[in-house]
Design a protein around this motif. Structure first.
Motif, PDB file in Angstrom:
ATOM      1  N   GLN A 219       0.852  -1.183   0.000  1.00 19.84           N
ATOM      2  CA  GLN A 219       0.000   0.000   0.000  1.00 19.84           C
ATOM      3  C   GLN A 219       0.893   1.240   0.000  1.00 19.84           C
ATOM      4  N   ALA A 220       0.506   2.256  -0.776  1.00 15.49           N
ATOM      5  CA  ALA A 220       1.314   3.464  -0.893  1.00 15.49           C
ATOM      6  C   ALA A 220       0.455   4.695  -0.685  1.00 15.49           C
ATOM      7  N   ILE A 221       0.987   5.651   0.085  1.00 16.75           N
ATOM      8  CA  ILE A 221       0.303   6.903   0.390  1.00 16.75           C
ATOM      9  C   ILE A 221       1.292   8.039   0.256  1.00 16.75           C
ATOM     10  N   GLN A 222       0.852   9.139  -0.305  1.00 15.86           N
ATOM     11  CA  GLN A 222       1.672  10.345  -0.351  1.00 15.86           C
ATOM     12  C   GLN A 222       1.066  11.404   0.560  1.00 15.86           C
ATOM     13  N   LEU A 223       1.913  12.049   1.351  1.00 16.10           N
ATOM     14  CA  LEU A 223       1.501  13.222   2.108  1.00 16.10           C
ATOM     15  C   LEU A 223       2.262  14.425   1.587  1.00 16.10           C
ATOM     16  N   GLU A 224       1.532  15.387   1.046  1.00 18.61           N
ATOM     17  CA  GLU A 224       2.099  16.671   0.652  1.00 18.61           C
ATOM     18  C   GLU A 224       1.742  17.660   1.757  1.00 18.61           C
ATOM     19  N   LEU A 225       2.750  18.140   2.449  1.00 15.21           N
ATOM     20  CA  LEU A 225       2.568  18.990   3.625  1.00 15.21           C
ATOM     21  C   LEU A 225       2.852  20.438   3.268  1.00 15.21           C
ATOM     22  N   SER A 226       1.996  21.337   3.691  1.00 14.84           N
ATOM     23  CA  SER A 226       2.202  22.759   3.439  1.00 14.84           C
ATOM     24  C   SER A 226       3.326  23.283   4.338  1.00 14.84           C
ATOM     25  N   GLN A 227       4.337  23.876   3.723  1.00 18.13           N
ATOM     26  CA  GLN A 227       5.545  24.225   4.461  1.00 18.13           C
ATOM     27  C   GLN A 227       5.333  25.328   5.492  1.00 18.13           C
ATOM     28  N   HIS A 228       4.334  26.165   5.314  1.00 13.73           N
ATOM     29  CA  HIS A 228       4.163  27.257   6.268  1.00 13.73           C
ATOM     30  C   HIS A 228       3.789  26.750   7.652  1.00 13.73           C
ATOM     31  N   ARG A 229       3.433  25.465   7.747  1.00 12.14           N
ATOM     32  CA  ARG A 229       3.036  24.901   9.029  1.00 12.14           C
ATOM     33  C   ARG A 229       4.212  24.429   9.888  1.00 12.14           C
ATOM     34  N   TYR A 230       5.414  24.388   9.324  1.00 13.48           N
ATOM     35  CA  TYR A 230       6.538  23.910  10.152  1.00 13.48           C
ATOM     36  C   TYR A 230       7.846  24.663   9.898  1.00 13.48           C
ATOM     37  N   MET A 231       7.836  25.671   9.030  1.00 17.13           N
ATOM     38  CA  MET A 231       9.069  26.388   8.703  1.00 17.13           C
ATOM     39  C   MET A 231       8.714  27.781   8.190  1.00 17.13           C
ATOM     40  N   ASP A 232       9.744  28.593   8.007  1.00 18.33           N
ATOM     41  CA  ASP A 232       9.563  29.894   7.382  1.00 18.33           C
ATOM     42  C   ASP A 232       9.783  29.733   5.883  1.00 18.33           C
ATOM     43  N   GLU A 233       8.764  30.028   5.100  1.00 19.92           N
ATOM     44  CA  GLU A 233       8.844  29.755   3.663  1.00 19.92           C
ATOM     45  C   GLU A 233       9.784  30.702   2.927  1.00 19.92           C
ATOM     46  N   ASP A 234      10.058  31.869   3.483  1.00 20.04           N
ATOM     47  CA  ASP A 234      10.938  32.824   2.806  1.00 20.04           C
ATOM     48  C   ASP A 234      12.412  32.519   3.043  1.00 20.04           C
ATOM     49  N   SER A 235      12.765  32.215   4.277  1.00 21.52           N
ATOM     50  CA  SER A 235      14.176  31.952   4.605  1.00 21.52           C
ATOM     51  C   SER A 235      14.522  30.474   4.549  1.00 21.52           C
ATOM     52  N   PHE A 236      13.507  29.604   4.466  1.00 18.88           N
ATOM     53  CA  PHE A 236      13.652  28.138   4.509  1.00 18.88           C
ATOM     54  C   PHE A 236      14.073  27.639   5.892  1.00 18.88           C
ATOM     55  N   ALA A 237      13.962  28.488   6.905  1.00 18.69           N
ATOM     56  CA  ALA A 237      14.411  28.107   8.247  1.00 18.69           C
ATOM     57  C   ALA A 237      13.372  27.219   8.936  1.00 18.69           C
ATOM     58  N   TRP A 238      13.865  26.216   9.622  1.00 24.27           N
ATOM     59  CA  TRP A 238      13.051  25.329  10.455  1.00 24.27           C
ATOM     60  C   TRP A 238      12.472  26.117  11.620  1.00 24.27           C
ATOM     61  N   ASP A 239      11.210  25.856  11.952  1.00 25.03           N
ATOM     62  CA  ASP A 239      10.557  26.499  13.091  1.00 25.03           C
ATOM     63  C   ASP A 239      10.125  25.387  14.049  1.00 25.03           C
ATOM     64  N   GLY A 240      10.908  25.181  15.099  1.00 21.81           N
ATOM     65  CA  GLY A 240      10.665  24.065  15.996  1.00 21.81           C
ATOM     66  C   GLY A 240       9.327  24.124  16.696  1.00 21.81           C
ATOM     67  N   ALA A 241       8.892  25.331  17.069  1.00 23.94           N
ATOM     68  CA  ALA A 241       7.611  25.458  17.773  1.00 23.94           C
ATOM     69  C   ALA A 241       6.451  25.068  16.872  1.00 23.94           C
ATOM     70  N   LYS A 242       6.513  25.455  15.617  1.00 25.93           N
ATOM     71  CA  LYS A 242       5.470  25.070  14.674  1.00 25.93           C
ATOM     72  C   LYS A 242       5.567  23.585  14.318  1.00 25.93           C
ATOM     73  N   ALA A 243       6.793  23.097  14.201  1.00 26.76           N
ATOM     74  CA  ALA A 243       7.007  21.740  13.695  1.00 26.76           C
ATOM     75  C   ALA A 243       6.567  20.669  14.679  1.00 26.76           C
ATOM     76  N   ALA A 244       6.671  20.934  15.972  1.00 26.52           N
ATOM     77  CA  ALA A 244       6.397  19.891  16.967  1.00 26.52           C
ATOM     78  C   ALA A 244       4.995  19.297  16.838  1.00 26.52           C
ATOM     79  N   PRO A 245       3.918  20.107  16.796  1.00 28.82           N
ATOM     80  CA  PRO A 245       2.596  19.497  16.654  1.00 28.82           C
ATOM     81  C   PRO A 245       2.370  18.861  15.294  1.00 28.82           C
ATOM     82  N   VAL A 246       3.001  19.391  14.252  1.00 26.72           N
ATOM     83  CA  VAL A 246       2.905  18.764  12.928  1.00 26.72           C
ATOM     84  C   VAL A 246       3.531  17.379  12.962  1.00 26.72           C
TER      85      VAL A 246
END
Length: 260
Positions: A219-246
């Motif tokens: 069985q195969a599944i793809q998850l496409e995740l919106s980046q604004h939910r776990y990082m800064d889309e302009d700088s590409f920086a990881w955002d730990g506070a956002k990323a934890a619940p994701v």
């Protein structure tokens, strides 16, 4: 350099991250537009999201080193479109998600170079993917292949408006069984923090469609995740506070794949 890394697990779950790599060889980068050399359309930090979960669950993880700009591992090797009639990037794309050219004028790769990139980068990844899927299927009698992806929340060339936070793709239900799709949907319906869609704009790419054979125990599944939910889309920086619940929600989805 290694073409990919594979961490073999013990559970019937393989996490493939085909757009996690951002490396562009110097000889290719020298022919590219300055903005493209940073590989902005990378699925940034998906390895950081998934690897702790994989270790916890005993899942295998396959990650490439090269950018999708070198060759897109989630496209068919013959270059056929995934979504006919829609504008999209290709196997060895000459445009980015912003629709702008990736290469300096007259420096685009020709047919021979494209074939060489497929041989050097695409084929080894897909051999490793097929071998690991088969190893786990034989060992357990069944396996789930999870395709982990992410993308900017707004990409006008590909879709209108803002992309939902979680985008599950099962090739319209053909790449996994109805029961697994129901369990995954139930996980997403049971929370209120993120919006989601199943088989919306992203129904699963080539890997999901190629390997998903529920009748054969895969069985195969793809998850496409919106980046604004776990990082800064302009700088590409990881955002730990956002990323934890994701990350926690992704963990629930992966446990559902294992029947938990």
């Amino acid at each position: 350099m290694d073409i990919f890394t594979l961490e073999r697990g013990t559970a019937p779950l393989l996490i493939s991250l085909p757009h996690d790599g951002s490396h562009i060889p110097d000889a290719i980068a020298a022919r590219m537009q300055p903005a493209a050399r940073r590989s902005p359309d990378t699925d940034w930090h998906v390895g950081k999201l998934y690897e702790p979960l994989a270790r916890e669950l005993g899942a295998s993880v396959l990650r490439p080193q090269a950018s999708r700009y070198v060759v897109d591992l989630n496209r068919p090797a013959d270059g056929h479109a995934l979504y006919p009639g829609r504008r999209e990037t290709g196997l060895v794309s000459t445009i980015g998600f912003d629709g702008q050219p990736l290469y300096l004028e007259g420096q685009e790769p020709g047919a021979d170079e494209i074939a060489q990139r497929v041989s050097d980068w695409w084929q080894p990844y897909h051999r490793a993917l097929a071998e690991e899927v088969e190893r786990l299927r034989v060992q357990h009698g069944h396996v789930v292949l999870w395709e982990g992806h992410s993308i900017r929340s707004h990409v006008p060339m590909l879709f209108e408006g803002r992309l939902p936070d979680f985008n599950l793709g099962t090739a319209d239900g053909s790449s996994c069984g109805a029961d697994l799709q129901w369990r995954l949907t139930n996980v997403l319906e049971s929370q209120e923090d993120y919006d989601f869609v199943v088989n919306g704009r992203f129904k699963g790419g080539f890997i999901t469609r190629r390997f998903g054979q529920p009748g054969e125990g895969v069985q195969a599944i793809q998850l496409e995740l919106s980046q604004h939910r776990y990082m800064d889309e302009d700088s590409f920086a990881w955002d730990g506070a956002k990323a934890a619940p994701v990350q926690a929600l992704i963990g629930q989805l992966l446990r559902a794949c294992l029947g938990g």
